[in-house]
Design a protein around this motif. Sequence first.
Motif, PDB file in Angstrom:
ATOM      1  N   GLY A 280      53.876  29.751 113.887  1.00 27.67           N
ATOM      2  CA  GLY A 280      52.543  29.958 113.506  1.00 27.67           C
ATOM      3  C   GLY A 280      51.532  28.690 113.232  1.00 27.67           C
TER       4      GLY A 280
ATOM      5  N   THR B  78      57.480  31.825 118.555  1.00 20.67           N
ATOM      6  CA  THR B  78      58.966  31.450 118.699  1.00 20.67           C
ATOM      7  C   THR B  78      59.400  31.548 117.165  1.00 20.67           C
ATOM      8  OG1 THR B  78      58.592  29.124 118.213  1.00 20.67           O
ATOM      9  CG2 THR B  78      58.642  29.659 120.485  1.00 20.67           C
ATOM     10  N   THR B  79      58.760  32.137 116.290  1.00 24.40           N
ATOM     11  CA  THR B  79      59.246  32.451 114.883  1.00 24.40           C
ATOM     12  C   THR B  79      58.809  34.175 114.964  1.00 24.40           C
ATOM     13  OG1 THR B  79      57.198  32.279 113.897  1.00 24.40           O
ATOM     14  CG2 THR B  79      58.798  30.478 113.711  1.00 24.40           C
TER      15      THR B  79
ATOM     16  N   THR C  29      46.021  37.624 115.801  1.00 21.31           N
ATOM     17  CA  THR C  29      45.093  37.621 114.647  1.00 21.31           C
ATOM     18  C   THR C  29      43.998  36.595 115.073  1.00 21.31           C
ATOM     19  OG1 THR C  29      46.050  35.647 113.408  1.00 21.31           O
ATOM     20  CG2 THR C  29      46.977  38.238 112.906  1.00 21.31           C
TER      21      THR C  29
ATOM     22  N   ILE D  46      42.734  34.314 112.959  1.00 20.44           N
ATOM     23  CA  ILE D  46      42.836  33.328 111.842  1.00 20.44           C
ATOM     24  C   ILE D  46      43.369  32.148 112.115  1.00 20.44           C
ATOM     25  CG2 ILE D  46      43.387  33.426 109.212  1.00 20.44           C
ATOM     26  CD1 ILE D  46      43.854  36.065 109.142  1.00 20.44           C
TER      27      ILE D  46
ATOM     28  N   THR E 255      66.941  29.806 118.840  1.00 23.13           N
ATOM     29  CA  THR E 255      67.320  28.366 118.352  1.00 23.13           C
ATOM     30  C   THR E 255      66.496  28.124 116.938  1.00 23.13           C
ATOM     31  OG1 THR E 255      65.369  27.476 119.475  1.00 23.13           O
ATOM     32  CG2 THR E 255      67.498  27.246 120.608  1.00 23.13           C
TER      33      THR E 255
HETATM   34  N1  NAD Z   1      47.033  32.790 111.703  1.00 29.59           N
HETATM   35  C1  NAD Z   1      47.495  33.633 110.892  1.00 29.59           C
HETATM   36  O1  NAD Z   1      47.224  34.903 111.105  1.00 29.59           O
HETATM   37  C2  NAD Z   1      48.524  33.171 110.134  1.00 29.59           C
HETATM   38  C3  NAD Z   1      49.029  34.176 109.397  1.00 29.59           C
HETATM   39  C4  NAD Z   1      50.277  33.770 108.515  1.00 29.59           C
HETATM   40  C5  NAD Z   1      50.583  32.504 108.462  1.00 29.59           C
HETATM   41  N2  NAD Z   1      49.896  31.404 109.376  1.00 29.59           N
HETATM   42  C6  NAD Z   1      50.292  29.855 109.313  1.00 29.59           C
HETATM   43  O2  NAD Z   1      51.428  30.077 110.016  1.00 29.59           O
HETATM   44  C7  NAD Z   1      52.334  29.062 109.719  1.00 29.59           C
HETATM   45  C8  NAD Z   1      53.649  29.412 109.493  1.00 29.59           C
HETATM   46  O3  NAD Z   1      54.327  29.909 110.642  1.00 29.59           O
HETATM   47  P1  NAD Z   1      55.690  30.026 110.609  1.00 29.59           P
HETATM   48  O4  NAD Z   1      56.283  30.751 109.329  1.00 29.59           O
HETATM   49  O5  NAD Z   1      56.098  30.624 112.135  1.00 29.59           O
HETATM   50  O6  NAD Z   1      56.302  28.661 110.427  1.00 29.59           O
HETATM   51  P2  NAD Z   1      56.287  27.038 111.405  1.00 29.59           P
HETATM   52  O7  NAD Z   1      55.122  27.412 112.528  1.00 29.59           O
HETATM   53  O8  NAD Z   1      56.016  26.192 110.347  1.00 29.59           O
HETATM   54  O9  NAD Z   1      57.741  26.932 111.931  1.00 29.59           O
HETATM   55  C9  NAD Z   1      58.804  26.930 111.139  1.00 29.59           C
HETATM   56  C10 NAD Z   1      59.786  25.930 111.478  1.00 29.59           C
HETATM   57  O10 NAD Z   1      60.556  26.451 112.418  1.00 29.59           O
HETATM   58  C11 NAD Z   1      60.357  25.597 113.772  1.00 29.59           C
HETATM   59  N3  NAD Z   1      60.670  26.303 114.705  1.00 29.59           N
HETATM   60  C12 NAD Z   1      59.690  27.472 115.280  1.00 29.59           C
HETATM   61  N4  NAD Z   1      60.186  27.896 116.496  1.00 29.59           N
HETATM   62  C13 NAD Z   1      61.440  27.510 116.504  1.00 29.59           C
HETATM   63  C14 NAD Z   1      62.538  27.792 117.707  1.00 29.59           C
HETATM   64  N5  NAD Z   1      62.453  28.822 118.402  1.00 29.59           N
HETATM   65  N6  NAD Z   1      63.585  27.258 117.614  1.00 29.59           N
HETATM   66  C15 NAD Z   1      63.814  26.330 116.548  1.00 29.59           C
HETATM   67  N7  NAD Z   1      62.843  25.810 115.678  1.00 29.59           N
HETATM   68  C16 NAD Z   1      61.528  26.467 115.649  1.00 29.59           C
HETATM   69  C17 NAD Z   1      59.237  24.819 113.543  1.00 29.59           C
HETATM   70  O11 NAD Z   1      58.967  23.858 114.216  1.00 29.59           O
HETATM   71  C18 NAD Z   1      58.996  24.688 112.034  1.00 29.59           C
HETATM   72  O12 NAD Z   1      59.926  23.551 111.525  1.00 29.59           O
HETATM   73  C19 NAD Z   1      51.627  28.363 108.377  1.00 29.59           C
HETATM   74  O13 NAD Z   1      50.873  27.141 108.738  1.00 29.59           O
HETATM   75  C20 NAD Z   1      50.806  29.481 108.035  1.00 29.59           C
HETATM   76  O14 NAD Z   1      49.708  29.039 107.145  1.00 29.59           O
HETATM   77  C21 NAD Z   1      48.932  31.926 110.130  1.00 29.59           C
END
Ligand code: NAD
Length: 392
Positions: free
Chosen positions: A99, A137-138, A146, A148, A189
């Motif tokens: 995200g 990738t999460t 979205t 946002i 990963t």
């Molecule tokens: N825009 C929106 O609608 C919305 C909604 C909810 C949250 N967010 C935001 O999104 C962020 C959270 O996103 P998240 O939960 O995806 O976490 P993130 O983007 O912080 O990723 C989590 C961790 O996983 C690692 N990572 C990600 N994909 C990987 C992969 N395939 N292999 C290895 N490592 C990987 C990242 O580098 C990071 O260290 C926050 O900043 C939050 O505020 C945005």
Amino acid sequence: MDAFSKALQADKREIIIAPTIYKCANFAEFAEEFKLNERDCVLTNEFIYKPFMEELNLPCNFVFQEKFGVGEPSEAMIQTMYDAIPYDSYDRVIAVGGGAIMDLCKLLGCKRPASIHEMYFKREPFIHEKEVIAIPTTCGTGSEVTNISVAIVKDEKDGVLTGGETKLGLVSDDMIPNKVCLVPDMLKTLPYKPFASSAIDALIHATESFLSPHRKTMTSEMFSIKAMELILEGFRRIGEDGPDARFGYLEEFSIASTYAGIAFLKAGCATVHGMSFPLGGTYHVPHGESNYALFGKIMEIYDEMDPNGEILEFKKLVARITGCKVDNAIAYLNELLEKVLHLKPLREYGFKESDIKDFPVSVEANQQRLITNSYIQPWTRELMERVYRECY
Ligand SMILES: NC(=O)c1ccc[n+]([C@@H]2O[C@H](COP(=O)([O-])OP(=O)(O)OC[C@H]3O[C@@H](n4cnc5c(N)ncnc54)[C@H](O)[C@@H]3O)[C@@H](O)[C@H]2O)c1
Ligand SMILES: [Fe+2]
């Protein structure tokens, strides 16, 4: 209620699926489909680039987010990114990450603001200019679909800086990525903890959308339900067989998080997100984890205060999917989540007793967009203090 929340509630659209959604088996297939070229700026992490992209020798400009700072986007991180990537050096933005990366890419796709802070506080417009393609990738945020972009910003009360920080969502339909490509293979990963907290985040998106009192529609409900079915089945497998059970189910988790994103873009997130934002902003608790820290307690209070409203339908749904008893559905759900990820009390994140009174003030000032979507109306300062106290 603030004018913005009022406008969201008056929105008559049944569902918003703005990007065209693709699915590819791997990054090579994506690169071929989208004809990646030297005018593409790919924002990712080095540890995602190495296993999935390096060997393809693509001509695009790969930029690693970690160069701009660690953790979730902040005003400073966004400025460093803007300084490092000249605006005229790219035509398309490709987000490959969680995200955080997708939210940063939305800001690479817009006209550069004079002040990032002013833009987040809606005193400067967000203007979309360049095509953005998102590959999550999460399996959590749904940010790929979205409107946002969330960042940690200098907190304000009545237009005056408080000296603290909070998280704020910048909202504009103009920032929805133009295209999304799901590549579930890239989730393999992702380490277990961010996997689990992002999947719980997606479950919370589906739940808050399902319970959204004013903004949910029949179509958003359909996406919420499907997302919950997929995620709870995945959690059941993890609860029974352990964390590695996710590897046979990554595609379902990936699709579910996009579905939950579609659901909440229309129906809205609510109390859990609104109350977790100061926690994330002040103590830098990752997004999914900070939501998880409050989710179970908020659901218990919802159920205690109005057990026969929409939450009854939610409990029936959880019971249908998991086989638990309707009466026991909230407790069962919290026990299932504990098997997926251990729930920590807020004090273990650095949360102080004084925050029990201070955080609700920040939530009331800055998170109206979310709090007005609460299942219990109005969601008062006293209720917020109770949640923080009981989670402390
Ligand atoms: N825009 C929106 O609608 C919305 C909604 C909810 C949250 N967010 C935001 O999104 C962020 C959270 O996103 P998240 O939960 O995806 O976490 P993130 O983007 O912080 O990723 C989590 C961790 O996983 C690692 N990572 C990600 N994909 C990987 C992969 N395939 N292999 C290895 N490592 C990987 C990242 O580098 C990071 O260290 C926050 O900043 C939050 O505020 C945005
Ligand atoms: Fe979220």
